[in-house]
Design a protein around this motif. Structure first.
Motif, PDB file in Angstrom:
ATOM      1  N   SER A   1      -2.111   3.073  13.727  1.00 40.60           N
ATOM      2  CA  SER A   1      -2.745   2.415  12.594  1.00 40.60           C
ATOM      3  C   SER A   1      -2.807   0.907  12.829  1.00 40.60           C
ATOM      4  O   SER A   1      -1.899   0.333  13.457  1.00 40.60           O
ATOM      5  CB  SER A   1      -1.995   2.701  11.296  1.00 40.60           C
TER       6      SER A   1
ATOM      7  N   TRP B   1      -5.050   1.637   4.694  1.00 39.58           N
ATOM      8  CA  TRP B   1      -4.895   2.810   5.546  1.00 39.58           C
ATOM      9  C   TRP B   1      -6.256   3.360   5.955  1.00 39.58           C
ATOM     10  O   TRP B   1      -7.180   3.443   5.148  1.00 39.58           O
ATOM     11  CB  TRP B   1      -4.110   3.903   4.819  1.00 39.58           C
TER      12      TRP B   1
ATOM     13  N   GLN C   1       2.343  -4.172   2.360  1.00 36.03           N
ATOM     14  CA  GLN C   1       1.420  -3.507   3.276  1.00 36.03           C
ATOM     15  C   GLN C   1       0.281  -4.464   3.564  1.00 36.03           C
ATOM     16  O   GLN C   1      -0.364  -4.973   2.655  1.00 36.03           O
ATOM     17  CB  GLN C   1       0.885  -2.226   2.653  1.00 36.03           C
TER      18      GLN C   1
ATOM     19  N   ASN D   1      -5.412   8.407   7.969  1.00 39.59           N
ATOM     20  CA  ASN D   1      -3.986   8.148   7.747  1.00 39.59           C
ATOM     21  C   ASN D   1      -3.642   8.075   6.265  1.00 39.59           C
ATOM     22  O   ASN D   1      -2.727   7.359   5.859  1.00 39.59           O
ATOM     23  CB  ASN D   1      -3.583   6.834   8.424  1.00 39.59           C
TER      24      ASN D   1
ATOM     25  N   TYR E   1      -0.051   8.356   5.046  1.00 36.84           N
ATOM     26  CA  TYR E   1       0.919   7.315   5.360  1.00 36.84           C
ATOM     27  C   TYR E   1       1.375   6.571   4.099  1.00 36.84           C
ATOM     28  O   TYR E   1       2.472   6.014   4.054  1.00 36.84           O
ATOM     29  CB  TYR E   1       0.320   6.319   6.355  1.00 36.84           C
ATOM     30  N   LYS E   2       0.515   6.534   3.094  1.00 37.42           N
ATOM     31  CA  LYS E   2       0.883   5.869   1.844  1.00 37.42           C
ATOM     32  C   LYS E   2       2.113   6.533   1.236  1.00 37.42           C
ATOM     33  O   LYS E   2       3.034   5.852   0.765  1.00 37.42           O
ATOM     34  CB  LYS E   2      -0.287   5.925   0.854  1.00 37.42           C
TER      35      LYS E   2
END
Length: 295
Positions: free
Chosen positions: A169, A69, A65, A73, A76-77
Motif C-alpha cells: 500500500s 486505502w 493515516q 485494500n 486494511y481500515k
C-alpha cells in the motif's frame, strides 16, 4: 485549590418543580454535575502528577493515516482500527540522544524523551480495539523519524513522530514518537458511580489575555423561543491545572416529542482568571478538548 465560578445566567429556570410543598429545601439540579466536575479535576490533576507535570496533553488519537486505502485494500481500515499491525522488518531504535522537541503555535518549546519505532508501534497496537477476527494484519516495512501536528490542550503543536511504510500500500501511518512517560493521558471512569451526565463540549476558544471561554457542543437546532428549541448558558468549575465546563440547557418546554436532530451550538463562560496553560475538560467523562487560542 479548586474554585467555582457561577455563570451570568441564573439557573433558576432549571429549578421549577424541585422540592416539595413542605419545608424541604429545593435541590439544585446542577449539584450532581458540579460533583462530577470536581471528580474530573481530581483525576486530571493526578494524571498530570503521574507524568511528572508534563505540559504535553494531546487531544484525541495519536495515530494518523496518511493517504487513502486503495480499492483492493479496503479491509486494511478494519485492521488498523483493531491495532492489528506487525513489523515485517527490523525497525529503527530511538535516536541518540533520545530527545525531541514539541513546539506550540506561539513558539513555546518543550523537550521530551522519545521512544523507538517499536515502542510507538506497541502504543499503536494498544490503542486498537483488538476486535479483528479473521482480518489480515498490516505489515510495516520501515519507519523514519519526522513530525506531525497534534491537537493539544494548549492549541496545536508540532511533535516528533514515527512515519511507517506499509507492504502492498502507498498509505503511510504516523504515530507520535514521544515516550509515554511524558504524555498526560486522562482515562474516564467506567463504573456505576460515575453516570456521565450532562452535555459534553467538543472544543474551546479563548484569547491569550482574556478570561472568556467560548465552547462548542451539539445541542438543539433552534432557540428556546421555538418548539423543541433551547438556549444555553455555562458554568466553570476550576482548579489550578484545568477547567471543567458545565453546559446549562433552557428548553422550550418539558416532555416535548422532538426529532433526534442536533446542531452545533456555542456559549461563553467567564473564568475567574485567564485560562493560561490550564486544560479545558468536558464534564461527562472529564476528557480534555481541543483548544484554539486567538490573539
Amino acid at each position: 485549590m479548586m474554585r467555582r465560578v457561577l455563570p451570568w445566567i441564573t439557573v433558576a429556570a432549571l429549578l421549577g418543580g424541585c422540592g416539595s410543598a413542605g419545608n424541604s429545601p429545593a435541590v439544585d439540579p446542577l449539584d450532581g454535575l458540579r460533583q462530577q466536575a470536581g471528580g474530573a479535576l481530581t483525576r486530571y490533576d493526578q494524571a498530570v502528577r503521574a507524568a511528572g507535570g508534563a505540559p504535553f496533553v494531546p487531544v484525541g488519537e495519536l495515530t494518523r493515516q496518511l493517504g487513502d486505502w486503495e480499492p483492493a485494500n479496503g479491509s486494511y481500515k478494519e485492521s488498523l482500527s483493531a491495532g492489528s499491525v506487525e513489523a515485517a522488518s527490523t525497525l529503527p531504535g530511538a535516536p541518540q540522544p533520545a530527545v525531541g522537541t514539541i513546539v506550540w503555535a506561539n513558539g513555546t518549546r518543550h523537550d521530551v524523551p522519545l521512544t523507538s519505532a517499536d515502542g510507538a508501534l506497541a502504543q499503536l497496537r494498544a490503542a486498537g480495539t483488538g476486535d479483528c477476527s479473521g482480518c489480515t494484519p498490516l505489515k510495516l516495512t520501515g519507519a523514519r523519524l519526522t513530525t506531525m501536528t497534534v491537537p493539544t490542550t494548549r492549541g496545536p503543536a508540532t511533535a516528533p513522530a514515527w512515519e511507517y511504510t506499509l507492504d502492498g500500500s502507498a498509505v503511510r501511518l504516523a504515530r507520535v514518537a514521544v515516550d509515554p512517560s511524558a504524555i498526560v493521558r486522562v482515562t474516564s471512569p467506567k463504573d456505576a458511580d460515575h453516570p456521565h451526565e450532562g452535555l459534553a463540549i467538543e472544543s474551546a476558544t479563548t484569547t491569550t489575555a482574556g478570561s472568556e471561554l467560548t465552547v462548542t457542543f451539539t445541542g438543539a437546532p433552534g432557540p428556546v423561543s421555538k418548539p423543541c428549541g433551547a438556549d444555553y448558558g455555562a458554568e466553570a468549575v476550576e482548579s489550578d491545572l484545568a477547567v471543567v465546563v458545565i453546559v446549562i440547557e433552557y428548553r422550550h418546554a418539558k416532555d416535548e416529542a422532538c426529532p433526534d436532530i442536533g446542531a452545533q451550538r456555542s456559549t461563553t463562560v467567564e473564568l475567574s482568571q485567564p485560562l493560561g496553560e490550564r486544560a479545558v475538560l468536558e464534564v461527562t467523562q472529564g476528557l480534555p478538548v481541543e483548544l484554539t487560542i486567538n490573539g
